[in-house]
Design an enzyme around this catalytic site. Structure first.
Site, mmCIF file in Angstrom:
data_model
loop_
_atom_site.group_PDB
_atom_site.id
_atom_site.type_symbol
_atom_site.label_atom_id
_atom_site.label_comp_id
_atom_site.label_asym_id
_atom_site.label_seq_id
_atom_site.Cartn_x
_atom_site.Cartn_y
_atom_site.Cartn_z
ATOM 1 C CB THR A 10 -0.906 -0.045 1.253
ATOM 2 O OG1 THR A 10 -1.862 0.974 1.159
ATOM 3 C CG2 THR A 10 -0.117 0.092 2.527
ATOM 4 C CE LYS A 42 -4.709 -0.584 2.610
ATOM 5 N NZ LYS A 42 -4.069 -0.474 1.312
ATOM 6 N N GLY A 54 -0.109 3.546 11.187
ATOM 7 C CA GLY A 54 -0.478 3.053 9.873
ATOM 8 C C GLY A 54 0.335 1.820 9.541
ATOM 9 C CB SER A 133 4.085 -1.213 -3.264
ATOM 10 O OG SER A 133 2.720 -0.860 -3.211
ATOM 11 N N GLY A 165 -0.617 7.304 -6.011
ATOM 12 C CA GLY A 165 -1.765 6.610 -6.599
ATOM 13 C C GLY A 165 -1.756 6.624 -8.119
ATOM 14 C CB CYS A 168 2.235 2.747 -6.602
ATOM 15 S SG CYS A 168 2.248 1.123 -5.800
ATOM 16 C CB THR A 171 -0.989 3.246 -4.293
ATOM 17 O OG1 THR A 171 0.103 2.598 -3.631
ATOM 18 C CG2 THR A 171 -1.436 4.444 -3.476
#
Length: 180
Positions: A10, A42, A54, A133, A165, A168, A171
């Site tokens: 994530t 998370k 987190g 990641s 976002g 990745c 994400t």
């Protein structure tokens, strides 16, 4: 879907600036090549909302670590530094815990730590740290924004998570952001 498919990570980002802190994470959970959940939470508030934490990695492992970490916080009366050191020691030496695959970011009003199962307890030099990641993308964006803008930590976290976002594949842009 193959139940043994690798669960991907994530993006969790924490930014501390001018006495304020924001921690944010995306909501995507993937298994193999598939997105299985888009709105996972998370980021958690712990110890009477005085600590934000987190996780990145296996969800079940992270939940086990949150539970153990909360026990440490109670045992050490909310002393974050002592709690993370004791958690890292247990995580590294306990037969069951040492197989957990996750990373934690934890912060209170004074300090931020990255905690791993290798016994690492790392405090970032510049108040900015990321895991998962998409962590390297969010970290780079946050450092650039912090250096070249006067944005508040929440805005830096939000913009940096958008960057992660967009780059990745593990994400998404469904964020949860907590502030202290």
């Amino acid at each position: 879907m193959n139940p043994k498919a690798r669960i991907r990570s994530t993006t969790i980002l924490c930014v501390r600036r001018d006495g304020h802190l924001a921690m944010g994470g995306d909501g995507q959970v993937t298994m193999g090549e598939s997105v299985v959940k888009q709105n996972a939470r998370k980021i958690r508030r712990l110890y009477g909302d005085k600590i934000v934490a987190g996780f990145a990695g296996s969800t079940a492992d992270a939940l086990s670590l949150f539970s153990r970490f909360e026990q440490k916080l109670e045992e050490y009366h909310g002393n974050l530094s002592r709690s993370v050191v004791e958690l890292a020691k247990d995580w590294r030496t306990d037969r069951a815990l040492r197989h957990l695959e996750a990373l934690l970011l934890v912060a209170d009003s004074k300090v931020t730590y990255l905690v791993s199962g290798n016994g690492d307890v790392i405090e970032p030099d510049d108040g900015i740290v990321a895991i998962g990641s998409g962590g390297p993308y969010a970290l780079a964006a946050a450092r650039a924004l912090s250096k070249h803008t006067s944005l508040a930590p929440r805005a830096i976290v939000e913009e940096s998570l958008h960057v992660a976002g967009q780059i990745c594949i593990f994400t998404n842009e469904n964020f949860v952001i907590e502030e202290l």
